[in-house]
Write a protein that holds these residues in place. Sequence first.
Motif, PDB file in Angstrom:
ATOM      1  N   MET A   1       0.804  -1.204   0.000  1.00 38.72           N
ATOM      2  CA  MET A   1       0.000   0.000   0.000  1.00 38.72           C
ATOM      3  C   MET A   1       0.848   1.270   0.000  1.00 38.72           C
ATOM      4  O   MET A   1       0.527   2.231   0.660  1.00 38.72           O
ATOM      5  CB  MET A   1      -0.900   0.011   1.231  1.00 38.72           C
ATOM      6  CG  MET A   1      -1.955  -1.055   1.243  1.00 38.72           C
ATOM      7  SD  MET A   1      -2.980  -0.951   2.711  1.00 38.72           S
ATOM      8  CE  MET A   1      -2.530  -2.499   3.481  1.00 38.72           C
ATOM      9  N   PRO A   2       1.956   1.272  -0.694  1.00 42.16           N
ATOM     10  CA  PRO A   2       2.827   2.434  -0.684  1.00 42.16           C
ATOM     11  C   PRO A   2       2.232   3.617  -1.429  1.00 42.16           C
ATOM     12  O   PRO A   2       1.298   3.483  -2.201  1.00 42.16           O
ATOM     13  CB  PRO A   2       4.095   1.932  -1.376  1.00 42.16           C
ATOM     14  CG  PRO A   2       3.643   0.822  -2.236  1.00 42.16           C
ATOM     15  CD  PRO A   2       2.460   0.204  -1.544  1.00 42.16           C
ATOM     16  N   GLY A   3       2.808   4.769  -1.194  1.00 39.85           N
ATOM     17  CA  GLY A   3       2.397   5.964  -1.912  1.00 39.85           C
ATOM     18  C   GLY A   3       1.546   6.879  -1.062  1.00 39.85           C
ATOM     19  O   GLY A   3       1.141   6.553   0.037  1.00 39.85           O
ATOM     20  N   ASP A   4       1.266   8.034  -1.595  1.00 40.21           N
ATOM     21  CA  ASP A   4       0.519   9.041  -0.862  1.00 40.21           C
ATOM     22  C   ASP A   4      -0.928   8.641  -0.599  1.00 40.21           C
ATOM     23  O   ASP A   4      -1.581   9.215   0.253  1.00 40.21           O
ATOM     24  CB  ASP A   4       0.551  10.371  -1.608  1.00 40.21           C
ATOM     25  CG  ASP A   4       1.943  10.986  -1.590  1.00 40.21           C
ATOM     26  OD1 ASP A   4       2.202  11.828  -2.457  1.00 40.21           O
ATOM     27  OD2 ASP A   4       2.748  10.630  -0.712  1.00 40.21           O
ATOM     28  N   GLU A   5      -1.442   7.714  -1.353  1.00 41.15           N
ATOM     29  CA  GLU A   5      -2.833   7.293  -1.181  1.00 41.15           C
ATOM     30  C   GLU A   5      -2.943   6.040  -0.318  1.00 41.15           C
ATOM     31  O   GLU A   5      -3.941   5.350  -0.345  1.00 41.15           O
ATOM     32  CB  GLU A   5      -3.476   7.055  -2.556  1.00 41.15           C
ATOM     33  CG  GLU A   5      -3.539   8.298  -3.424  1.00 41.15           C
ATOM     34  CD  GLU A   5      -4.253   9.462  -2.756  1.00 41.15           C
ATOM     35  OE1 GLU A   5      -5.329   9.251  -2.169  1.00 41.15           O
ATOM     36  OE2 GLU A   5      -3.719  10.583  -2.819  1.00 41.15           O
ATOM     37  N   SER A  55       1.012   1.253  11.753  1.00 44.59           N
ATOM     38  CA  SER A  55       1.520   2.147  10.707  1.00 44.59           C
ATOM     39  C   SER A  55       2.126   1.348   9.560  1.00 44.59           C
ATOM     40  O   SER A  55       1.880   1.645   8.386  1.00 44.59           O
ATOM     41  CB  SER A  55       2.566   3.102  11.286  1.00 44.59           C
ATOM     42  OG  SER A  55       1.988   3.952  12.246  1.00 44.59           O
ATOM     43  N   ALA A  56       2.901   0.330   9.890  1.00 51.47           N
ATOM     44  CA  ALA A  56       3.546  -0.479   8.853  1.00 51.47           C
ATOM     45  C   ALA A  56       2.525  -1.252   8.026  1.00 51.47           C
ATOM     46  O   ALA A  56       2.628  -1.284   6.795  1.00 51.47           O
ATOM     47  CB  ALA A  56       4.550  -1.437   9.487  1.00 51.47           C
ATOM     48  N   VAL A  57       1.545  -1.871   8.683  1.00 55.37           N
ATOM     49  CA  VAL A  57       0.589  -2.686   7.912  1.00 55.37           C
ATOM     50  C   VAL A  57      -0.365  -1.837   7.094  1.00 55.37           C
ATOM     51  O   VAL A  57      -1.016  -2.348   6.183  1.00 55.37           O
ATOM     52  CB  VAL A  57      -0.206  -3.702   8.781  1.00 55.37           C
ATOM     53  CG1 VAL A  57       0.726  -4.646   9.510  1.00 55.37           C
ATOM     54  CG2 VAL A  57      -1.174  -3.018   9.725  1.00 55.37           C
ATOM     55  N   THR A  58      -0.441  -0.534   7.385  1.00 56.72           N
ATOM     56  CA  THR A  58      -1.293   0.346   6.590  1.00 56.72           C
ATOM     57  C   THR A  58      -0.522   1.090   5.517  1.00 56.72           C
ATOM     58  O   THR A  58      -1.071   1.957   4.838  1.00 56.72           O
ATOM     59  CB  THR A  58      -2.042   1.353   7.492  1.00 56.72           C
ATOM     60  OG1 THR A  58      -1.083   2.118   8.237  1.00 56.72           O
ATOM     61  CG2 THR A  58      -3.014   0.658   8.423  1.00 56.72           C
ATOM     62  N   GLY A  59       0.757   0.749   5.361  1.00 61.45           N
ATOM     63  CA  GLY A  59       1.542   1.350   4.287  1.00 61.45           C
ATOM     64  C   GLY A  59       2.234   2.634   4.667  1.00 61.45           C
ATOM     65  O   GLY A  59       2.684   3.381   3.796  1.00 61.45           O
ATOM     66  N   HIS A 103     -11.463  -0.127   5.741  1.00 61.60           N
ATOM     67  CA  HIS A 103     -10.127   0.055   6.294  1.00 61.60           C
ATOM     68  C   HIS A 103      -9.956  -0.758   7.580  1.00 61.60           C
ATOM     69  O   HIS A 103      -8.893  -1.342   7.811  1.00 61.60           O
ATOM     70  CB  HIS A 103      -9.841   1.522   6.552  1.00 61.60           C
ATOM     71  CG  HIS A 103      -9.858   2.377   5.321  1.00 61.60           C
ATOM     72  ND1 HIS A 103      -9.521   1.917   4.060  1.00 61.60           N
ATOM     73  CD2 HIS A 103     -10.187   3.678   5.147  1.00 61.60           C
ATOM     74  CE1 HIS A 103      -9.619   2.897   3.187  1.00 61.60           C
ATOM     75  NE2 HIS A 103     -10.027   3.971   3.821  1.00 61.60           N
ATOM     76  N   VAL A 104     -11.004  -0.775   8.391  1.00 58.56           N
ATOM     77  CA  VAL A 104     -10.980  -1.606   9.605  1.00 58.56           C
ATOM     78  C   VAL A 104     -10.749  -3.058   9.203  1.00 58.56           C
ATOM     79  O   VAL A 104      -9.898  -3.748   9.776  1.00 58.56           O
ATOM     80  CB  VAL A 104     -12.291  -1.454  10.408  1.00 58.56           C
ATOM     81  CG1 VAL A 104     -12.341  -2.458  11.553  1.00 58.56           C
ATOM     82  CG2 VAL A 104     -12.444  -0.024  10.928  1.00 58.56           C
ATOM     83  N   ASP A 105     -11.492  -3.518   8.211  1.00 60.42           N
ATOM     84  CA  ASP A 105     -11.352  -4.907   7.754  1.00 60.42           C
ATOM     85  C   ASP A 105      -9.961  -5.194   7.215  1.00 60.42           C
ATOM     86  O   ASP A 105      -9.397  -6.269   7.464  1.00 60.42           O
ATOM     87  CB  ASP A 105     -12.407  -5.231   6.691  1.00 60.42           C
ATOM     88  CG  ASP A 105     -13.822  -5.274   7.249  1.00 60.42           C
ATOM     89  OD1 ASP A 105     -13.982  -5.383   8.492  1.00 60.42           O
ATOM     90  OD2 ASP A 105     -14.766  -5.203   6.448  1.00 60.42           O
ATOM     91  N   ALA A 106      -9.377  -4.238   6.495  1.00 62.50           N
ATOM     92  CA  ALA A 106      -8.025  -4.431   5.949  1.00 62.50           C
ATOM     93  C   ALA A 106      -7.002  -4.556   7.072  1.00 62.50           C
ATOM     94  O   ALA A 106      -6.121  -5.421   7.029  1.00 62.50           O
ATOM     95  CB  ALA A 106      -7.661  -3.269   5.016  1.00 62.50           C
ATOM     96  N   ILE A 107      -7.116  -3.718   8.078  1.00 61.36           N
ATOM     97  CA  ILE A 107      -6.182  -3.774   9.205  1.00 61.36           C
ATOM     98  C   ILE A 107      -6.361  -5.080   9.969  1.00 61.36           C
ATOM     99  O   ILE A 107      -5.390  -5.767  10.292  1.00 61.36           O
ATOM    100  CB  ILE A 107      -6.374  -2.549  10.122  1.00 61.36           C
ATOM    101  CG1 ILE A 107      -5.941  -1.274   9.387  1.00 61.36           C
ATOM    102  CG2 ILE A 107      -5.599  -2.728  11.435  1.00 61.36           C
ATOM    103  CD1 ILE A 107      -6.392   0.014  10.045  1.00 61.36           C
ATOM    104  N   LEU A 108      -7.610  -5.446  10.230  1.00 57.45           N
ATOM    105  CA  LEU A 108      -7.858  -6.664  10.999  1.00 57.45           C
ATOM    106  C   LEU A 108      -7.486  -7.923  10.231  1.00 57.45           C
ATOM    107  O   LEU A 108      -7.124  -8.927  10.845  1.00 57.45           O
ATOM    108  CB  LEU A 108      -9.301  -6.711  11.475  1.00 57.45           C
ATOM    109  CG  LEU A 108      -9.600  -5.696  12.583  1.00 57.45           C
ATOM    110  CD1 LEU A 108     -11.080  -5.678  12.926  1.00 57.45           C
ATOM    111  CD2 LEU A 108      -8.775  -5.967  13.817  1.00 57.45           C
ATOM    112  N   SER A 109      -7.511  -7.884   8.912  1.00 48.93           N
ATOM    113  CA  SER A 109      -7.067  -9.059   8.161  1.00 48.93           C
ATOM    114  C   SER A 109      -5.565  -9.257   8.328  1.00 48.93           C
ATOM    115  O   SER A 109      -5.082 -10.388   8.385  1.00 48.93           O
ATOM    116  CB  SER A 109      -7.466  -8.963   6.686  1.00 48.93           C
ATOM    117  OG  SER A 109      -6.697  -8.006   6.013  1.00 48.93           O
TER     118      SER A 109
END
Length: 121
Positions: A1-5, A55-59, A103-109
């Motif tokens: 998930m790199p980048g400004d977005e 922070s790391a798992v969210t890019g 986003h919650v689901d992405a983090i929890l996965s």
Amino acid sequence: MPGDESLYHEIGGEEAIGAVVDEFYDRVLADEKLAGYFSEANLDELRSHQTAFISAVTGGPVEYDGDDMRDAHAHLDLTNDDFRRVAGHLRESLESFDVQPEHVDAILSEVAALESDIVAK
């Protein structure tokens, strides 16, 4: 998930993640089934590691350098129920800061993928 977005930026970056982590630990420590696991823990260190991990798992621009998950949790003898309770508190903390459901689901996965390393065998 790199980048400004990246998801990291979408949920508000370090400050927002730090607030979520503070809420998360408030919830975990108020849970009498979990609080005992933290009786001898350095909470400032845990908060810092958890903030870096999310922070790391969210890019985010953070590289998680904490202990290996298996090594860090081996002495705790955690159960699947303990893991689910902690994940539930993380979900509730993210939701309390209006993090979008996807986003919650992405983090929890990302967290769920660690269950086999964290739960005692």
